[in-house]
Design a protein around this motif. Structure first.
Motif, short mmCIF file in Angstrom:
data_model
loop_
_atom_site.label_atom_id
_atom_site.label_comp_id
_atom_site.label_asym_id
_atom_site.label_seq_id
_atom_site.Cartn_x
_atom_site.Cartn_y
_atom_site.Cartn_z
N GLY A 150 25.09 56.88 17.27
CA GLY A 150 24.19 57.09 16.14
C GLY A 150 23.74 55.77 15.56
O GLY A 150 23.91 54.71 16.16
N GLN A 151 23.18 55.85 14.36
CA GLN A 151 22.67 54.67 13.67
C GLN A 151 23.11 54.71 12.21
O GLN A 151 23.14 55.78 11.59
N ILE A 152 23.44 53.54 11.67
CA ILE A 152 23.78 53.42 10.25
C ILE A 152 22.62 52.74 9.53
O ILE A 152 22.12 51.70 9.96
N THR A 153 22.16 53.36 8.45
CA THR A 153 21.07 52.80 7.65
C THR A 153 21.53 52.64 6.21
O THR A 153 22.53 53.22 5.78
N GLU A 154 20.77 51.84 5.46
CA GLU A 154 21.07 51.63 4.04
C GLU A 154 20.53 52.81 3.23
O GLU A 154 19.41 53.26 3.43
N GLN A 155 21.33 53.28 2.28
CA GLN A 155 21.01 54.51 1.55
C GLN A 155 19.67 54.45 0.83
O GLN A 155 18.87 55.38 0.90
N THR A 156 19.38 53.36 0.16
CA THR A 156 18.19 53.29 -0.70
C THR A 156 16.93 52.89 0.08
O THR A 156 15.87 53.50 -0.08
N THR A 157 17.05 51.90 0.95
CA THR A 157 15.87 51.37 1.64
C THR A 157 15.60 52.04 2.98
O THR A 157 14.47 51.98 3.48
N GLY A 158 16.62 52.62 3.59
CA GLY A 158 16.46 53.19 4.92
C GLY A 158 16.49 52.16 6.03
O GLY A 158 16.31 52.50 7.21
N ASN A 159 16.73 50.89 5.70
CA ASN A 159 16.79 49.84 6.72
C ASN A 159 18.08 49.94 7.53
O ASN A 159 19.13 50.33 7.00
N PHE B 192 38.08 50.33 17.52
CA PHE B 192 36.92 49.93 16.74
C PHE B 192 35.73 49.62 17.64
O PHE B 192 35.85 49.40 18.83
N GLU B 193 34.58 49.58 17.01
CA GLU B 193 33.33 49.08 17.60
C GLU B 193 32.52 48.45 16.47
O GLU B 193 32.88 48.54 15.29
N PHE B 194 31.41 47.81 16.84
CA PHE B 194 30.46 47.29 15.86
C PHE B 194 29.08 47.88 16.15
O PHE B 194 28.75 48.17 17.30
N THR B 195 28.29 48.04 15.10
CA THR B 195 26.89 48.35 15.33
C THR B 195 26.19 47.10 15.86
O THR B 195 26.63 45.97 15.66
N ASP B 196 25.05 47.32 16.54
CA ASP B 196 24.28 46.19 17.04
C ASP B 196 23.30 45.71 15.97
O ASP B 196 23.40 46.10 14.80
N SER B 197 22.33 44.88 16.35
CA SER B 197 21.41 44.29 15.38
C SER B 197 20.49 45.32 14.74
O SER B 197 19.87 45.04 13.70
N LEU B 198 20.38 46.51 15.32
CA LEU B 198 19.53 47.58 14.77
C LEU B 198 20.36 48.72 14.18
O LEU B 198 19.82 49.79 13.90
N GLY B 199 21.65 48.50 14.02
CA GLY B 199 22.48 49.50 13.38
C GLY B 199 23.00 50.60 14.29
O GLY B 199 23.63 51.55 13.82
N PHE B 200 22.76 50.51 15.60
CA PHE B 200 23.22 51.55 16.52
C PHE B 200 24.65 51.27 16.98
O PHE B 200 25.07 50.11 17.10
N PHE B 201 25.38 52.33 17.29
CA PHE B 201 26.75 52.19 17.77
C PHE B 201 27.03 53.26 18.82
O PHE B 201 26.35 54.29 18.90
N GLU B 202 28.08 53.01 19.63
CA GLU B 202 28.55 53.97 20.61
C GLU B 202 30.04 53.79 20.77
O GLU B 202 30.53 52.69 20.98
N THR C 259 28.08 63.18 21.03
CA THR C 259 27.92 63.66 19.66
C THR C 259 27.09 62.65 18.89
O THR C 259 27.45 61.47 18.82
N TYR C 260 25.96 63.10 18.34
CA TYR C 260 25.06 62.22 17.60
C TYR C 260 25.32 62.36 16.10
O TYR C 260 25.39 63.47 15.57
N ILE C 261 25.45 61.21 15.43
CA ILE C 261 25.66 61.24 14.00
C ILE C 261 25.04 60.00 13.38
O ILE C 261 25.38 58.87 13.74
N ASP C 262 24.10 60.19 12.48
CA ASP C 262 23.49 59.11 11.71
C ASP C 262 23.98 59.22 10.28
O ASP C 262 24.09 60.33 9.74
N PHE C 263 24.26 58.11 9.64
CA PHE C 263 24.69 58.17 8.25
C PHE C 263 24.34 56.88 7.54
O PHE C 263 23.88 55.91 8.16
N ASN C 264 24.54 56.88 6.22
CA ASN C 264 24.11 55.77 5.36
C ASN C 264 25.30 54.99 4.82
O ASN C 264 26.40 55.52 4.70
N MET C 265 25.05 53.73 4.50
CA MET C 265 25.95 52.94 3.68
C MET C 265 25.17 52.45 2.47
O MET C 265 23.94 52.39 2.50
N VAL C 266 25.89 52.09 1.44
CA VAL C 266 25.25 51.66 0.19
C VAL C 266 25.49 50.17 0.01
O VAL C 266 26.62 49.69 0.06
N SER C 267 24.41 49.42 -0.17
CA SER C 267 24.49 47.98 -0.37
C SER C 267 24.85 47.65 -1.81
O SER C 267 24.26 48.20 -2.74
#
Length: 707
Positions: A526-535, A551-561, A594-602
């Motif tokens: 999936g992808q992690i985006t910022e809650q307010t901006t959607g970035n 563990f894993e890390f998201t890449d430069s565009l927020g995607f992870f696997e 399993t696809y899951i996108d969610f937000n984090m808050v800056s």
């Protein structure tokens, strides 16, 4: 010197004398520097006073007075002095600097003496009172150090005791690029997308310099990602996410010695002619995870690789290493698995579990000087010595393959090797370098005509098992407890480790790192985006079930696997300048995605300033994560009060806009307690809850309400 150079120097001198702006002394109010006044000449120490912001606009040029840097001159010429009688100047920040250029119009920090080789200016020093400073699309040239006193001599174009962000900047010909020294305990760093390199270089008498040096490990968290380092060593002394960086002729030196229960993550970096050096103190709670890195050796010396030292815990996994994996102290412990080590010195380990590794074309397949714990499902192919210096090793080698090594074993302190369920070619037994006995069960001895029937493509180093291979279902699955055999659940391809490969209805372990026709794990992506901006949120650390080792890390565009066996999991996310999040009840099915996108808050987007005690600050010392989370509509908040006397304390809940919507007063000076937040009157959203003591916020966490 030719006529053109003389003309340019003459014009440069005339320009400076007519159109320059000299700056220094104290900035006592907010100030903006713009390119219309270029260049700004720092001819005396410039102070950005506490509470003051210096804003530097795109295209601005800032030049500082410099001095000749050598081992002989820097103690004298680079001393910080209020009398202004020292040559090299600096910018001393008690407030903050916001220097944000653009790709086409960067900001330049350099020296006044443009024609003077090896002249360096001092530093930009962010003091303990500084607020969060930002540097974006800046170029830093020819910085060195300032000597405050014999015990404090900070280096770096940016030298910090407080939080800062550096993004898309260039650091060229600096003594050190960035230095962090004896920082505030809450300091946070974000250093991303920068380039550190030499053009002119430094004075020849000085040693090789660091791109980044963190000289303390009391930091709570920082991120160093997607930077390029050329001919500059890295020194890391704090809990860190260090990911996706490129090193050319450089090493990564990472050390943990002070912060308890802390972890380093060295993930997916690319080193060319460099080494990852891991060091821990006597604290076994210090953990360093070195995963998915690639190390190349273009000079073919074979000495590069991963070097471990200390008394802590290491996990080294999924790396491709041209060189060696070595424990130089033979006192640390941990796991080494799923690595490919080739064309170097090989693997040299102490008190480790070692499985699913391939050691090929090395001097030593495995050189173990002391107490290797468990050893299984490894491959040793075409090494000079398959095994070397095996001492005090009382547990058997199991489920491993030894083929094409010039000598099967050498320099043993025993005349007996305990080997079970391994494949060994009769050639390297015949050419063993000393007398010993192989004692064990179910070993398979093969000759040269049988080797090509084991692997899919032995000649091209494809060591997956071919159909009908003698290694299929030939391994050891369960043995009695005296053998201390640990059965890991996955193979080198992240498929199930025990599988019925030959179709006889009985699932058994294969010999070697790959399990034939094994069922692949499921995938969470999936992808992690910022809650307010959607970035997208880049380089987020995701821990499965909050386990630091999964563990894993998201890449430069927020995607992870993340690949996992079937089950139900939670994901815990961490990133500097963002609130931690937990996503629960994620179902994984074998062989499916399993696809899951969610937000984090800056913290920065919602306006939280951790340097202002009247606003929210982030900390984890005094608040537990609310339970349940997510919740509907009630949740319990547990707290631990600070260990000092206070007049008042309360729990306060805020919405995303930072508005207070609820509070609960803590009436007694009890050590710990809890309260219940009822969100019946509010909408589904992310909320923040804080513990406030005597009007100061000492800890903040986030929670999610879903109706």
């Amino acid at each position: 010197m030719n006529k053109l150079t003389l003309l340019l120097l003459f014009l440069f001198t005339i320009y400076f004398s007519l159109f320059t702006l000299e700056v220094g002394g104290h900035l006592t109010e907010d100030t903006t520097w713009s390119p219309e006044n270029n260049p700004y000449l720092v001819t005396s120490v410039l102070y950005v006073d506490q509470g003051v912001t210096l804003t530097i606009e795109p295209g601005t040029v800032v030049l500082l007075n410099a001095a000749y840097l050598s081992l002989d001159t820097y103690p004298e010429l680079f001393i910080f002095s209020t009398s202004e009688d020292k040559n090299a100047k600096m910018i001393f920040v008690n407030g903050k600097i916001i220097a944000e250029g653009t790709k086409d119009n960067p900001i330049l920090f350099s020296r006044i003496q443009q024609d003077s080789t090896y002249f360096k200016w001092g530093i930009i020093h962010l003091s303990t009172t500084a607020e969060l400073s930002k540097f974006k699309f800046c170029r830093f040239e020819h910085a060195s150090q300032i000597v405050f006193n014999p015990g404090f001599q900070p280096y770096g174009a940016i030298s910090a005791k407080q939080s800062f962000i550096v993004d898309n900047c260039e650091f060229v010909d600096n003594h050190f690029g960035i230095g962090v020294y004896y920082p505030d305990n809450g300091l946070k760093l974000e250093i991303t997308n920068n380039r550190f390199w030499f053009d002119e270089g430094i004075e020849p008498s000085l040693q090789k310099m660091y791109g980044i040096l963190v000289d303390d490990d009391l930091l709570k968290r920082y991120l160093i990602a997607n930077n390029t380092f050329i001919d500059q060593t890295m020194g890391l002394g704090s809990p860190v996410s260090y990911t996706n960086n490129k090193h050319i002729n450089t090493s990564i030196c990472t050390s943990l010695s002070m912060t308890p229960n802390s972890s380093h993550y060295i993930y997916k970096n690319h080193l060319i002619n460099g080494t990852i050096l891991g060091d821990t103190s006597s604290e076994e709670t210090h953990k360093i995870y070195i995963r998915k890195n690639t190390i190349e050796d273009t000079d073919s010396i074979g000495t590069e690789g991963i070097e471990l030292h200390g008394y802590g815990y290491f996990e080294v996994s999924d790396n491709i290493v041209h060189g060696s994996i070595e424990d130089t102290s033979l006192h640390s412990k941990g796991k080494v698995f799923n690595n490919i080590v080739h064309d170097g010195w090989g693997i040299h380990l102490g008190f480790y579990d070692m499985y699913n590794n391939i050691s090929i074309n090395n001097r030593y397949g495995l050189k173990s000087g002391w107490r290797l714990r468990n050893h299984y499902n490894n491959i040793y192919i075409n090494n000079r010595y398959g095994l070397n210096y095996i001492t005090n090793f009382f547990r058997p080698f199991e489920n491993s393959i030894f083929i094409g090594n010039k000598y099967f074993a050498e320099s043993l302190d025993t005349d007996t090797l305990f080997i079970n369920n391994c494949i060994i070619d009769s050639i390297n037994i015949a050419y063993k370098s000393e007398e010993f006995y192989v004692i064990g069960n179910n070993n398979i001895f093969v000759d040269s005509t049988q080797i090509n029937d084991i692997f899919e493509d032995f000649a091209n180093n494809n060591f997956h098992l071919m159909d009908g291979s003698i290694a299929i279902d030939a391994g050891l699955d369960i043995v009695d407890s005296t053998n201390h055999f640990y059965c890991n659940s996955f193979d080198l391809d992240n498929g199930y480790r025990v599988w019925d490969g030959d179709g006889d209805g009985i699932a058994k372990r294969d010999i070697g790192p790959y399990e034939y026709n094994s069922q692949p794990f499921g995938v969470i992506t999936g992808q992690i985006t910022e809650q307010t901006t959607g970035n997208p949120v880049d380089y987020v650390l995701l821990k499965v079930n909050n386990d630091p080792g999964v563990f894993e890390f998201t890449d430069s565009l927020g995607f992870f696997e993340i690949k996992l066996p079937a089950g139900t999991y939670s994901l815990h996310t961490e990133r500097v300048f963002y609130f931690d999040e937990n996503v629960s009840n994620i179902t994984v099915v074998d062989g499916e995605t399993t696809y899951i996108d969610f937000n984090m808050v800056s913290e920065l987007v919602v306006g939280i300033d951790e340097n202002n005690s009247d606003k929210l600050v982030v900390g984890n010392e005094y608040l537990e994560q609310n339970y349940p989370n997510p919740f509907n509509p009630r949740t319990e908040i547990s707290y631990q009060l600070p260990n000092h006397s206070f007049k008042s304390a309360k729990i306060v809940v805020y919405n995303l806009a930072g508005q207070q919507i609820w509070e609960s007063t803590i009436l007694s000076a009890q050590n710990n307690g809890h309260c219940v937040f009822d969100g019946s009157m509010f909408n589904s959203s992310i909320y923040f809850y804080s513990l406030i003591v005597d009007g100061k916020t000492v800890s903040t966490k986030s929670m999610i309400m879903i109706k």
